[in-house]
Design a protein around this motif. Structure first.
Motif, mmCIF file in Angstrom:
data_model
loop_
_atom_site.group_PDB
_atom_site.id
_atom_site.type_symbol
_atom_site.label_atom_id
_atom_site.label_comp_id
_atom_site.label_asym_id
_atom_site.label_seq_id
_atom_site.Cartn_x
_atom_site.Cartn_y
_atom_site.Cartn_z
ATOM 1 N N LYS A 1 17.668 35.130 144.990
ATOM 2 C CA LYS A 1 17.852 33.422 145.191
ATOM 3 C C LYS A 1 18.700 32.915 144.538
ATOM 4 N N SER A 2 18.814 33.300 143.167
ATOM 5 C CA SER A 2 19.815 32.778 142.293
ATOM 6 C C SER A 2 20.300 33.741 141.354
ATOM 7 N N TYR A 3 21.275 33.514 140.765
ATOM 8 C CA TYR A 3 22.087 34.217 139.897
ATOM 9 C C TYR A 3 22.024 34.193 138.587
ATOM 10 N N ARG A 4 21.024 33.057 138.119
ATOM 11 C CA ARG A 4 20.898 32.433 136.898
ATOM 12 C C ARG A 4 20.463 33.624 135.835
ATOM 13 N N ALA B 1 11.701 38.806 138.675
ATOM 14 C CA ALA B 1 11.764 39.063 139.806
ATOM 15 C C ALA B 1 11.477 38.003 140.802
ATOM 16 N N GLU B 2 11.050 36.844 140.154
ATOM 17 C CA GLU B 2 11.082 35.778 140.906
ATOM 18 C C GLU B 2 12.341 35.135 141.583
ATOM 19 N N ASP B 3 13.393 35.605 141.063
ATOM 20 C CA ASP B 3 14.827 35.223 141.539
ATOM 21 C C ASP B 3 15.073 36.154 142.693
ATOM 22 N N LEU B 4 14.285 37.116 143.106
ATOM 23 C CA LEU B 4 14.698 38.004 144.199
ATOM 24 C C LEU B 4 13.816 37.891 145.246
ATOM 25 N N MET B 5 14.278 38.314 146.560
ATOM 26 C CA MET B 5 13.418 38.305 147.767
ATOM 27 C C MET B 5 13.851 39.323 148.685
ATOM 28 N N VAL B 6 12.955 39.806 149.504
ATOM 29 C CA VAL B 6 13.226 40.791 150.424
ATOM 30 C C VAL B 6 13.573 40.185 151.820
ATOM 31 N N VAL B 7 14.603 40.498 152.373
ATOM 32 C CA VAL B 7 15.177 40.069 153.601
ATOM 33 C C VAL B 7 15.660 41.149 154.471
#
Length: 90
Positions: free
Chosen positions: A72-75, A84-90
């Motif tokens: 979601k972000s590369y921060r 893990a909050e910066d990642l999502m399953v698509v």
């Protein structure tokens, strides 16, 4: 699963994971071309943990067919195991 629990916010990893995590240099990971980063054992571990946690289900449509993990972000690139909050399953 132990790996997945470690990924979601616990920086104190179980003993069997502590050594591999300690050997991952976030600066080195960040310096890699992104295509190479995606081939690292680090990313494969993070990806597998996120898929397991989210039941391999796309957050957009609910499908489990061909699910993969995206940022979601590369921060926190290189520190995904702590964010893990910066990642999502698509």
């Amino acid at each position: 699963m132990q790996d997945a629990e470690a990924l979601h916010g616990d920086p104190f990893l179980p003993g069997d994971l502590a050594a591999p995590i300690a050997s991952w240099d976030p600066d080195a990971l960040r310096s890699l071309p992104y295509e190479w980063f995606l081939l690292t054992p680090y990313w494969k571990w993070v990806r597998d943990c996120v898929l397991e946690l989210d039941g391999e289900e796309c957050v957009l449509c609910g499908s489990t067919d061909g699910a993969t993990v995206h940022h979601k972000s590369y921060r926190h690139h290189g520190y995904e195991h702590l964010h893990a909050e910066d990642l999502m399953v698509v």
